[in-house]
Design an enzyme around this catalytic site. Structure first.
Site, mmCIF file in Angstrom:
data_model
loop_
_atom_site.group_PDB
_atom_site.id
_atom_site.type_symbol
_atom_site.label_atom_id
_atom_site.label_comp_id
_atom_site.label_asym_id
_atom_site.label_seq_id
_atom_site.Cartn_x
_atom_site.Cartn_y
_atom_site.Cartn_z
ATOM 1 N N ARG A 33 -87.928 14.881 -19.631
ATOM 2 C CA ARG A 33 -88.065 14.769 -18.057
ATOM 3 C C ARG A 33 -89.002 15.522 -17.480
ATOM 4 N NH1 ARG A 33 -84.906 10.952 -17.733
ATOM 5 N NH2 ARG A 33 -82.484 10.823 -18.641
ATOM 6 N N ASP A 34 -89.982 14.985 -16.655
ATOM 7 C CA ASP A 34 -90.840 15.898 -15.972
ATOM 8 C C ASP A 34 -90.152 16.693 -14.876
ATOM 9 O OD1 ASP A 34 -92.998 16.491 -13.638
ATOM 10 O OD2 ASP A 34 -94.279 15.374 -15.129
ATOM 11 N N ILE A 35 -90.471 17.847 -14.707
ATOM 12 C CA ILE A 35 -89.690 18.644 -13.625
ATOM 13 C C ILE A 35 -90.086 18.456 -12.024
ATOM 14 C CG2 ILE A 35 -89.099 20.406 -15.201
ATOM 15 C CD1 ILE A 35 -91.474 22.121 -13.887
ATOM 16 N N HIS A 104 -100.456 14.707 -23.613
ATOM 17 C CA HIS A 104 -99.193 14.228 -23.072
ATOM 18 C C HIS A 104 -99.217 12.895 -22.447
ATOM 19 C CE1 HIS A 104 -100.369 16.806 -19.988
ATOM 20 N NE2 HIS A 104 -99.590 16.258 -19.005
ATOM 21 N N HIS A 106 -97.325 10.059 -19.526
ATOM 22 C CA HIS A 106 -96.338 10.368 -18.531
ATOM 23 C C HIS A 106 -95.873 8.717 -18.539
ATOM 24 C CE1 HIS A 106 -97.839 13.810 -16.236
ATOM 25 N NE2 HIS A 106 -98.792 13.622 -16.893
#
Length: 122
Positions: A33-35, A104, A106
Site C-alpha cells: 500500500r502507498d503511504i 513501479h 500504481h
C-alpha cells in the site's frame, strides 16, 4: 551518495528493512500500500529486480514488465476492484512525478476516478 547509486527505498522495503503493508508478492514482484494514497485503493507494484523507469524495464526485460502488469491485475482482484475498474499508472522520470527511481506501477481504484493530467482551466 544519491538514491540512484545506493539502494532505493523500494529495495529496502522488499528486503524487509522498512515495514510495509504488503498486499501481494511472488518471485518477481512485490506489492504494498502507498503511504500517501490517492484513491481508496492505492497499491504500488514493484519488480524485485531494479530498473530505473518504465522505459528501462520495457527495453531490458519485457517479460518482467508483463509480470508487473499481471501482478497489478492480481492486486485489483485481491482489493475487490477487478470488476468495477482500476487504473494502472507508471510515472517515468521527474516531469511525470517519479520520485523513487525504481520502476513501479500504481494500482488505483475503489471509487470513481476522474480524468488525470494537467487540470483544465475554466
Amino acid at each position: 551518495m544519491s538514491e540512484t547509486e545506493a539502494e532505493t527505498l523500494f529495495e529496502r522495503i522488499i528486503g524487509g528493512e522498512i515495514p510495509a503493508d504488503v498486499v501481494y508478492q511472488d518471485d518477481a514482484t512485490f506489492a504494498f500500500r502507498d503511504i500517501r494514497p490517492q484513491a481508496r485503493v492505492h497499491v504500488l507494484v514493484v519488480p524485485r529486480k531494479r530498473y530505473r523507469n518504465l522505459g528501462e524495464l520495457a527495453a531490458g526485460d519485457p517479460e518482467l514488465l508483463a509480470r508487473v502488469v499481471l501482478a497489478a491485475r492480481k492486486v485489483a482482484e485481491l482489493e475487490g476492484v477487478l470488476g468495477s475498474g482500476y487504473r494502472v499508472v507508471f510515472n517515468t522520470d521527474e516531469d511525470a512525478g517519479q520520485t523513487v527511481f525504481h520502476v513501479h506501477a500504481h494500482v488505483l481504484g475503489g471509487e470513481p476516478l476522474g480524468l488525470f493530467g494537467a487540470p483544465e482551466e475554466d
